[in-house]
Design an enzyme around this catalytic site. Structure first.
Site, PDB file in Angstrom:
ATOM      1  N   GLU A  23       0.576  -1.338   0.004  1.00 39.09           N
ATOM      2  CA  GLU A  23       0.107  -0.029  -0.091  1.00 39.09           C
ATOM      3  C   GLU A  23       0.897   1.087   0.066  1.00 39.09           C
ATOM      4  O   GLU A  23       0.661   2.437   0.890  1.00 39.09           O
ATOM      5  CB  GLU A  23      -0.857   0.034   1.099  1.00 39.09           C
ATOM      6  CG  GLU A  23      -1.947  -1.240   1.067  1.00 39.09           C
ATOM      7  CD  GLU A  23      -2.947  -1.500   2.331  1.00 39.09           C
ATOM      8  OE1 GLU A  23      -2.841  -0.523   3.180  1.00 39.09           O
ATOM      9  OE2 GLU A  23      -3.788  -2.208   2.272  1.00 39.09           O
TER      10      GLU A  23
ATOM     11  N   ASN B 193       2.139  -4.578  -3.633  1.00 39.86           N
ATOM     12  CA  ASN B 193       0.812  -5.020  -3.383  1.00 39.86           C
ATOM     13  C   ASN B 193      -0.102  -3.807  -2.977  1.00 39.86           C
ATOM     14  O   ASN B 193       0.148  -2.887  -1.964  1.00 39.86           O
ATOM     15  CB  ASN B 193       0.576  -6.055  -1.933  1.00 39.86           C
ATOM     16  CG  ASN B 193      -0.652  -6.599  -1.903  1.00 39.86           C
ATOM     17  OD1 ASN B 193      -1.267  -7.024  -2.945  1.00 39.86           O
ATOM     18  ND2 ASN B 193      -1.047  -6.464  -0.685  1.00 39.86           N
TER      19      ASN B 193
ATOM     20  N   HIS C  48     -10.317  -5.682  -2.550  1.00 40.61           N
ATOM     21  CA  HIS C  48     -11.363  -5.475  -1.527  1.00 40.61           C
ATOM     22  C   HIS C  48     -12.536  -4.858  -2.185  1.00 40.61           C
ATOM     23  O   HIS C  48     -12.656  -3.510  -2.208  1.00 40.61           O
ATOM     24  CB  HIS C  48     -10.932  -4.837  -0.352  1.00 40.61           C
ATOM     25  CG  HIS C  48      -9.728  -5.468   0.385  1.00 40.61           C
ATOM     26  ND1 HIS C  48     -10.125  -6.663   1.119  1.00 40.61           N
ATOM     27  CD2 HIS C  48      -8.508  -5.194   0.646  1.00 40.61           C
ATOM     28  CE1 HIS C  48      -8.929  -7.037   1.461  1.00 40.61           C
ATOM     29  NE2 HIS C  48      -7.939  -6.155   1.330  1.00 40.61           N
TER      30      HIS C  48
ATOM     31  N   GLU D  65      -6.278 -10.235  -2.142  1.00 37.59           N
ATOM     32  CA  GLU D  65      -6.968  -9.973  -1.038  1.00 37.59           C
ATOM     33  C   GLU D  65      -8.491 -10.045  -1.177  1.00 37.59           C
ATOM     34  O   GLU D  65      -9.057  -9.492  -0.589  1.00 37.59           O
ATOM     35  CB  GLU D  65      -6.734  -8.980  -0.144  1.00 37.59           C
ATOM     36  CG  GLU D  65      -5.053  -8.856   0.292  1.00 37.59           C
ATOM     37  CD  GLU D  65      -4.560  -7.730   1.249  1.00 37.59           C
ATOM     38  OE1 GLU D  65      -5.563  -6.976   1.763  1.00 37.59           O
ATOM     39  OE2 GLU D  65      -3.294  -7.516   1.075  1.00 37.59           O
TER      40      GLU D  65
ATOM     41  N   ASP E 141     -12.190  -9.872  -1.389  1.00 38.83           N
ATOM     42  CA  ASP E 141     -13.309 -10.233  -0.579  1.00 38.83           C
ATOM     43  C   ASP E 141     -14.657  -9.023  -1.259  1.00 38.83           C
ATOM     44  O   ASP E 141     -14.040  -7.998  -2.068  1.00 38.83           O
ATOM     45  CB  ASP E 141     -13.521 -10.038   0.897  1.00 38.83           C
ATOM     46  CG  ASP E 141     -12.736  -8.744   1.367  1.00 38.83           C
ATOM     47  OD1 ASP E 141     -12.815  -7.706   0.475  1.00 38.83           O
ATOM     48  OD2 ASP E 141     -12.124  -8.806   2.521  1.00 38.83           O
TER      49      ASP E 141
HETATM   50  C1  XIL Z   1      -6.138  -6.870   7.821  1.00 37.87           C
HETATM   51  C2  XIL Z   1      -6.454  -8.034   8.714  1.00 37.87           C
HETATM   52  O1  XIL Z   1      -7.330  -8.672   7.969  1.00 37.87           O
HETATM   53  C3  XIL Z   1      -6.922  -7.495  10.109  1.00 37.87           C
HETATM   54  O2  XIL Z   1      -7.195  -8.866  10.643  1.00 37.87           O
HETATM   55  C4  XIL Z   1      -5.946  -6.755  10.687  1.00 37.87           C
HETATM   56  O3  XIL Z   1      -6.577  -6.414  11.846  1.00 37.87           O
HETATM   57  C5  XIL Z   1      -5.723  -5.511   9.952  1.00 37.87           C
HETATM   58  O4  XIL Z   1      -5.236  -6.038   8.659  1.00 37.87           O
HETATM   59  N1  XIL Z   1      -4.807  -4.635   3.202  1.00 37.87           N
HETATM   60  C6  XIL Z   1      -3.907  -5.514   3.762  1.00 37.87           C
HETATM   61  C7  XIL Z   1      -4.073  -6.536   4.818  1.00 37.87           C
HETATM   62  O5  XIL Z   1      -2.897  -5.739   3.064  1.00 37.87           O
HETATM   63  O6  XIL Z   1      -3.061  -7.009   5.648  1.00 37.87           O
HETATM   64  C8  XIL Z   1      -5.075  -6.205   5.903  1.00 37.87           C
HETATM   65  O7  XIL Z   1      -5.504  -7.232   6.600  1.00 37.87           O
HETATM   66  C9  XIL Z   1      -6.375  -5.846   4.958  1.00 37.87           C
HETATM   67  C10 XIL Z   1      -6.096  -4.498   4.148  1.00 37.87           C
END
Ligand code: XIL
Length: 371
Positions: A178, A219, A255, A283, A285
């Site tokens: 990020e 990422n 996401h 990631e 969802d």
């Molecule tokens: C999130 C986890 O899912 C949570 O359990 C934690 O509290 C915070 O981090 N982007 C990312 C991940 O790269 O590492 C994050 O994961 C979600 C957003």
């Protein structure tokens, strides 16, 4: 001088390797589950019930999930679904800096090691997540007052410590997580402020020195379609490639909000792979307003299916990872008020329409027409 790979592994190169690994893995899982791989591979009766991982292997990609060590240890339904359905894992939190070095110099590798050994037991790839970020840093680091030179040395040591600890066991690392704002500018975090944008190339080089075989990723989220942020990532990757920095892939976090996916994900993936790097959905969802309606879950299924189809159809897209596989362990409700139900299974481990859509997309392989 380390000469970085002249080109990142293409899916052609990677997929042969992945396919071999994953077919072996599928045979092992099939033996446990009592399923028969040949029927699955030939689309026979067992094929319709084939686990996601054997269908993905047939397409030359992996299908993964973020997993948590504590849940693996305490919940046998969770660990059994994880092992049966997925052939890749990303530790959800266990490899972050605050987890592995909560006190300076005192390492706790145990939860991350537990996930790695679960992955090895079940023939799963491991995506390491992550080495450099502005979140989930240990307090000793964020509350210390370090000079730029000290921060550079601390970052180099952290990357070297962690990548060396897992050397040979990690398929791909999210090296920098990020780094960009939505407008394409760099996030002005402690790394950028102390070290300037060069921290990204340095981090990639340090990781490469510690494990030359791991594929090294940048990422980020909201870079799935073409926009100011993904344009900035594209320009950076192009520059890193031109400078011979060992970047191997770009992670599209994905996401999503149901019904709001960018329409140009496939084109965006393709422009990155044309630079000679892999892409991966890292990631995934797809959240809805709670309580979820049948219509929302149908939309969500279409979204999941379309992302998987995009990856299957883009040579150089190596795999898709869900951010946890069930609604009961998703980060979404805790972060996005009133939203949730974002995952492939519900909180009682019942497969949702999204699961069946992913399975169909994997089973269809490249045959699905573009959308
Ligand atoms: C999130 C986890 O899912 C949570 O359990 C934690 O509290 C915070 O981090 N982007 C990312 C991940 O790269 O590492 C994050 O994961 C979600 C957003």
């Amino acid at each position: 001088m380390h000469r970085p790979p002249s080109s990142a592994p293409s899916r052609r190169a990677t997929s042969g390797r992945l396919r071999r690994t994953l077919l072996t893995a599928a045979v092992a899982v099939a033996a446990v589950a009592g399923a028969t791989l040949p029927a699955a591979a030939h689309g026979g009766t067992a094929g319709r019930n084939a686990p996601l991982r054997s269908l993905a292997a047939h397409d030359g990609i992996y299908v993964g999930s973020a997993l948590a060590a504590g849940t693996l240890a305490s919940d046998s339904t969770y660990s059994s679904i994880a092992a049966t359905q997925f052939d890749a894992v990303t530790p959800e939190n266990e490899m972050k800096w605050s987890s592995v070095e909560p006190t300076q110099g005192a390492f706790d590798w145990a939860p991350a090691d537990q996930i790695v050994s679960f992955a090895q037991d079940h023939h799963m790839l491991v995506r390491g997540h992550n080495l450099v970020w502005n979140s989930q840093l240990p307090t000793w680091l964020t509350s210390g007052s370090y000079s730029s030179a000290q921060l550079a040395a601390l970052l180099k040591k952290h990357i070297t410590d962690e990548v060396s600890h897992f050397k040979g066991k990690i398929y791909a690392w999210d090296v920098v997580n990020e780094p960009f704002n939505g407008d394409g500018s760099y996030v002005q975090d402690l790394w950028y402020n102390a070290l300037g944008p060069g921290y990204i190339a340095d981090a990639l080089r340090w990781a490469h020195q510690a494990d030359p075989k791991a594929v090294l990723y940048l990422n980020d989220y909201n870079i799935e379609g073409q926009n100011a942020k993904s344009d900035a990532m594209y320009a950076l990757v192009k520059q890193l490639r031109a400078e011979g920095v060992p970047i191997g892939g770009v992670g599209l976090e994905s996401h999503f909000i149901a019904g709001e996916l960018p329409t140009d994900i496939k084109a965006n993936m393709q422009r990155f792979t044309k630079l000679g790097v892999n892409v991966a959905v890292t990631e995934l969802d797809d959240r809805v307003e709670l309580p979820a309606t049948a219509a929302e879950l149908t939309q969500q299924a279409a979204d999941y299916g379309s992302v998987v189809t995009d990856c299957v159809q883009v040579r150089g897209c190596v795999g898709v990872t869900a951010w946890e596989f069930d609604d009961g362990h998703s980060w979404v409700p805790g972060v996005f008020a009133g939203q949730g139900a974002a995952n492939l299974y519900d909180a009682s481990y019942q497969a949702k329409p999204a699961y069946y859509a992913v399975r169909s997309a994997l089973a269809a392989g490249r045959r699905t027409s573009s959308h």
